[in-house]
Design a protein around this motif. Structure first.
Motif, PDB file in Angstrom:
ATOM      1  N   SER A 108       0.872  -1.174   0.000  1.00 48.95           N
ATOM      2  CA  SER A 108       0.000   0.000   0.000  1.00 48.95           C
ATOM      3  C   SER A 108       0.910   1.225   0.000  1.00 48.95           C
ATOM      4  CB  SER A 108      -0.900   0.006   1.237  1.00 48.95           C
ATOM      5  OG  SER A 108      -1.757  -1.111   1.239  1.00 48.95           O
ATOM      6  N   VAL A 109       0.984   1.906  -1.126  1.00 49.24           N
ATOM      7  CA  VAL A 109       1.902   3.039  -1.265  1.00 49.24           C
ATOM      8  C   VAL A 109       1.238   4.309  -0.747  1.00 49.24           C
ATOM      9  CG1 VAL A 109       3.224   4.423  -2.893  1.00 49.24           C
ATOM     10  CG2 VAL A 109       3.026   1.965  -3.237  1.00 49.24           C
ATOM     11  N   LYS A 110       1.904   4.985   0.168  1.00 47.65           N
ATOM     12  CA  LYS A 110       1.365   6.205   0.768  1.00 47.65           C
ATOM     13  C   LYS A 110       1.586   7.406  -0.160  1.00 47.65           C
ATOM     14  CE  LYS A 110       2.253   4.587   5.480  1.00 47.65           C
ATOM     15  NZ  LYS A 110       2.975   4.850   6.747  1.00 47.65           N
ATOM     16  N   PRO A 111       0.699   8.400  -0.097  1.00 50.42           N
ATOM     17  CA  PRO A 111       0.868   9.602  -0.931  1.00 50.42           C
ATOM     18  C   PRO A 111       2.214  10.278  -0.734  1.00 50.42           C
ATOM     19  CG  PRO A 111      -1.321   9.569   0.050  1.00 50.42           C
ATOM     20  CD  PRO A 111      -0.560   8.434   0.677  1.00 50.42           C
ATOM     21  N   GLU A 112       2.722  10.253   0.498  1.00 48.59           N
ATOM     22  CA  GLU A 112       4.007  10.896   0.770  1.00 48.59           C
ATOM     23  C   GLU A 112       5.139  10.254  -0.026  1.00 48.59           C
ATOM     24  OE1 GLU A 112       1.909   9.767   3.046  1.00 48.59           O
ATOM     25  OE2 GLU A 112       1.140  11.633   3.906  1.00 48.59           O
ATOM     26  N   GLU A 113       5.040   8.943  -0.220  1.00 48.85           N
ATOM     27  CA  GLU A 113       6.059   8.239  -0.996  1.00 48.85           C
ATOM     28  C   GLU A 113       6.034   8.677  -2.456  1.00 48.85           C
ATOM     29  OE1 GLU A 113       6.701   3.923  -0.160  1.00 48.85           O
ATOM     30  OE2 GLU A 113       4.844   4.163   0.966  1.00 48.85           O
ATOM     31  N   VAL A 114       4.821   8.915  -2.971  1.00 48.70           N
ATOM     32  CA  VAL A 114       4.693   9.347  -4.365  1.00 48.70           C
ATOM     33  C   VAL A 114       5.287  10.743  -4.536  1.00 48.70           C
ATOM     34  CG1 VAL A 114       3.097   9.758  -6.266  1.00 48.70           C
ATOM     35  CG2 VAL A 114       2.629   7.939  -4.625  1.00 48.70           C
ATOM     36  N   LEU A 115       5.037  11.631  -3.583  1.00 49.77           N
ATOM     37  CA  LEU A 115       5.599  12.979  -3.660  1.00 49.77           C
ATOM     38  C   LEU A 115       7.126  12.929  -3.566  1.00 49.77           C
ATOM     39  CD1 LEU A 115       3.006  14.913  -1.454  1.00 49.77           C
ATOM     40  CD2 LEU A 115       3.282  15.028  -3.946  1.00 49.77           C
ATOM     41  N   GLU A 116       7.658  12.016  -2.766  1.00 46.57           N
ATOM     42  CA  GLU A 116       9.109  11.829  -2.718  1.00 46.57           C
ATOM     43  C   GLU A 116       9.630  11.349  -4.071  1.00 46.57           C
ATOM     44  OE1 GLU A 116       9.444  10.542   2.023  1.00 46.57           O
ATOM     45  OE2 GLU A 116       9.701   9.055   0.431  1.00 46.57           O
ATOM     46  N   ARG A 118      12.347  12.311  -9.235  1.00 48.78           N
ATOM     47  CA  ARG A 118      12.195  12.274 -10.681  1.00 48.78           C
ATOM     48  C   ARG A 118      12.471  13.647 -11.294  1.00 48.78           C
ATOM     49  NH1 ARG A 118       6.796  11.088 -14.354  1.00 48.78           N
ATOM     50  NH2 ARG A 118       7.905  11.172 -16.332  1.00 48.78           N
ATOM     51  N   GLU A 119      12.091  14.709 -10.589  1.00 46.01           N
ATOM     52  CA  GLU A 119      12.330  16.061 -11.092  1.00 46.01           C
ATOM     53  C   GLU A 119      13.814  16.290 -11.381  1.00 46.01           C
ATOM     54  OE1 GLU A 119      12.361  20.541  -9.245  1.00 46.01           O
ATOM     55  OE2 GLU A 119      10.824  19.154  -8.527  1.00 46.01           O
ATOM     56  N   ALA A 120      14.656  15.899 -10.429  1.00 45.40           N
ATOM     57  CA  ALA A 120      16.098  16.083 -10.601  1.00 45.40           C
ATOM     58  C   ALA A 120      16.642  15.220 -11.744  1.00 45.40           C
ATOM     59  CB  ALA A 120      16.817  15.759  -9.299  1.00 45.40           C
ATOM     60  N   THR A 177      12.001   2.948 -12.035  1.00 44.44           N
ATOM     61  CA  THR A 177      11.545   2.571 -10.696  1.00 44.44           C
ATOM     62  C   THR A 177      10.672   3.661 -10.086  1.00 44.44           C
ATOM     63  OG1 THR A 177      13.533   1.240 -10.320  1.00 44.44           O
ATOM     64  CG2 THR A 177      12.297   1.923  -8.381  1.00 44.44           C
ATOM     65  N   LEU A 178      11.072   4.911 -10.238  1.00 47.50           N
ATOM     66  CA  LEU A 178      10.289   6.028  -9.709  1.00 47.50           C
ATOM     67  C   LEU A 178       8.928   6.112 -10.401  1.00 47.50           C
ATOM     68  CD1 LEU A 178      13.083   8.743  -9.519  1.00 47.50           C
ATOM     69  CD2 LEU A 178      11.996   7.587  -7.587  1.00 47.50           C
ATOM     70  N   GLN A 179       8.926   5.920 -11.715  1.00 46.96           N
ATOM     71  CA  GLN A 179       7.687   5.991 -12.468  1.00 46.96           C
ATOM     72  C   GLN A 179       6.731   4.869 -12.074  1.00 46.96           C
ATOM     73  OE1 GLN A 179       6.451   8.291 -14.060  1.00 46.96           O
ATOM     74  NE2 GLN A 179       4.767   7.393 -15.208  1.00 46.96           N
ATOM     75  N   ASP A 180       7.270   3.711 -11.730  1.00 49.98           N
ATOM     76  CA  ASP A 180       6.424   2.602 -11.283  1.00 49.98           C
ATOM     77  C   ASP A 180       5.637   2.991 -10.036  1.00 49.98           C
ATOM     78  OD1 ASP A 180       7.155   0.915 -13.313  1.00 49.98           O
ATOM     79  OD2 ASP A 180       8.677  -0.143 -12.154  1.00 49.98           O
ATOM     80  N   ILE A 181       6.321   3.614  -9.071  1.00 47.76           N
ATOM     81  CA  ILE A 181       5.656   4.020  -7.827  1.00 47.76           C
ATOM     82  C   ILE A 181       4.580   5.057  -8.106  1.00 47.76           C
ATOM     83  CG2 ILE A 181       5.984   5.190  -5.616  1.00 47.76           C
ATOM     84  CD1 ILE A 181       7.018   2.376  -5.617  1.00 47.76           C
ATOM     85  N   HIS A 206       7.910  20.553 -15.757  1.00 42.88           N
ATOM     86  CA  HIS A 206       6.866  19.610 -16.164  1.00 42.88           C
ATOM     87  C   HIS A 206       6.574  18.613 -15.040  1.00 42.88           C
ATOM     88  CE1 HIS A 206       4.554  16.847 -18.552  1.00 42.88           C
ATOM     89  NE2 HIS A 206       5.518  15.943 -18.629  1.00 42.88           N
ATOM     90  N   ILE A 207       7.621  18.102 -14.409  1.00 48.03           N
ATOM     91  CA  ILE A 207       7.445  17.157 -13.301  1.00 48.03           C
ATOM     92  C   ILE A 207       6.884  17.870 -12.080  1.00 48.03           C
ATOM     93  CG2 ILE A 207       8.582  15.477 -11.810  1.00 48.03           C
ATOM     94  CD1 ILE A 207       8.359  14.740 -14.823  1.00 48.03           C
ATOM     95  N   GLN A 208       7.302  19.098 -11.846  1.00 51.76           N
ATOM     96  CA  GLN A 208       6.739  19.886 -10.739  1.00 51.76           C
ATOM     97  C   GLN A 208       5.226  20.040 -10.909  1.00 51.76           C
ATOM     98  OE1 GLN A 208       8.837  23.618 -10.699  1.00 51.76           O
ATOM     99  NE2 GLN A 208      10.785  22.677 -10.134  1.00 51.76           N
ATOM    100  N   ASP A 209       4.804  20.286 -12.144  1.00 54.88           N
ATOM    101  CA  ASP A 209       3.383  20.449 -12.430  1.00 54.88           C
ATOM    102  C   ASP A 209       2.618  19.151 -12.167  1.00 54.88           C
ATOM    103  OD1 ASP A 209       1.303  22.275 -13.634  1.00 54.88           O
ATOM    104  OD2 ASP A 209       1.114  20.580 -14.999  1.00 54.88           O
ATOM    105  N   SER A 210       3.210  18.024 -12.531  1.00 54.92           N
ATOM    106  CA  SER A 210       2.586  16.726 -12.288  1.00 54.92           C
ATOM    107  C   SER A 210       2.469  16.451 -10.794  1.00 54.92           C
ATOM    108  CB  SER A 210       3.391  15.606 -12.952  1.00 54.92           C
ATOM    109  OG  SER A 210       3.383  15.740 -14.356  1.00 54.92           O
ATOM    110  N   ALA A 211       3.508  16.819 -10.047  1.00 53.11           N
ATOM    111  CA  ALA A 211       3.479  16.630  -8.594  1.00 53.11           C
ATOM    112  C   ALA A 211       2.393  17.503  -7.963  1.00 53.11           C
ATOM    113  CB  ALA A 211       4.842  16.974  -7.998  1.00 53.11           C
ATOM    114  N   ALA A 212       2.266  18.740  -8.448  1.00 51.36           N
ATOM    115  CA  ALA A 212       1.228  19.632  -7.929  1.00 51.36           C
ATOM    116  C   ALA A 212      -0.157  19.087  -8.229  1.00 51.36           C
ATOM    117  CB  ALA A 212       1.393  21.028  -8.535  1.00 51.36           C
ATOM    118  N   SER A 213      -0.319  18.503  -9.411  1.00 59.32           N
ATOM    119  CA  SER A 213      -1.597  17.891  -9.779  1.00 59.32           C
ATOM    120  C   SER A 213      -1.931  16.734  -8.852  1.00 59.32           C
ATOM    121  CB  SER A 213      -1.544  17.408 -11.236  1.00 59.32           C
ATOM    122  OG  SER A 213      -2.723  16.719 -11.587  1.00 59.32           O
TER     123      SER A 213
END
Length: 224
Positions: free
Chosen positions: A78-86, A91-93, A156-160, A204-211
């Motif tokens: 069960s992946v927590k939202p905080e993990e996705v934001l991490e 991914r942004e970098a 790996t990041l995209q999978d999460i 672009h990734i920042q925008d996706s994270a904000a969404s």
């Protein structure tokens, strides 16, 4: 589970086929979070020995898609939202590095492939197809970045991210935003402006994270 599992006939090693099949079922939600996965049952369903299943489960554990729980064994995480934001922050970098590297190596064929994806994005209405086009766009950039380790880390990041979001953010407004951002990125790559390409990909990734953060906020409000 038996109806869900099948292996295509190809030349990939058996463990590789099993890994991709189970991973696909997890990422598409066919194997729900909390589902217990046993080597014996999976091997029986697939008609193979437990060894390639064991190897696949180890890889899925490394990917962060399954976990080992006492008295339960291997279960879908069960992946927590905080993990996705991490994951978005990492991914942004990394996408910035991919854009900078790709700008130095991309050729006319690569730009043509990106433009073709953009054209198909404008015509596409299917949510699932738009997700695939978005990923295809980034894969082309990664291909020209010519950095295998970078590709593995981003996969790996995209999978999460994909696992937790389950395509929920793709709507007509978001489609337009993706098209505009991808167009600007393609322009920067064509100009071979590595600094601009890196910056636009990071934005672009920042925008996706904000969404995604808005999705979480909206879901919390709806549940209250």
């Amino acid at each position: 589970m038996a109806r869900q599992l099948s292996l295509p006939i190809n030349r990939q090693p058996l463990s590789e086929q099993v890994y991709h099949q189970i991973k696909k079922l997890i990422l598409t939600g066919q194997l729900e979070q909390g589902t217990r996965l046993t080597e014996k049952t999976l091997a029986q369903d697939l008609g193979i020995s437990p060894t390639p299943v064991r190897e696949s489960l180890r890889r899925l554990y490394a990917d962060g898609l399954v976990e080992l729980q006492p008295y339960k064994g291997v279960i879908v995480r069960s992946v927590k939202p905080e993990e996705v934001l991490e994951a978005f922050a990492c991914r942004e970098a990394l996408e910035g590095l991919a854009g900078s590297s790709a700008a130095k190596a991309i050729d006319a064929e690569g730009i043509e492939r990106l433009r073709d994806i953009l054209a198909r994005t404008l015509q596409e209405e299917s949510r699932d197809a738009l997700v695939k086009l978005n990923e295809e766009f980034h894969q082309v950039i990664l291909e020209y970045a010519q950095n295998r380790r970078l590709t593995l880390l981003l996969d790996t990041l995209q999978d999460i991210i994909r696992f937790r979001r389950q395509l929920a953010a793709y709507n007509p407004e978001y489609k337009g935003s993706i098209y505009r951002q991808h167009s600007a990125i393609a322009d920067a790559l064509e100009e071979k402006d590595s600094e601009k390409a890196a910056r636009l990909l990071q934005e672009h990734i920042q925008d996706s994270a904000a969404s995604f953060a808005q999705e979480i906020h909206g879901n919390k409000e709806n549940n209250n």
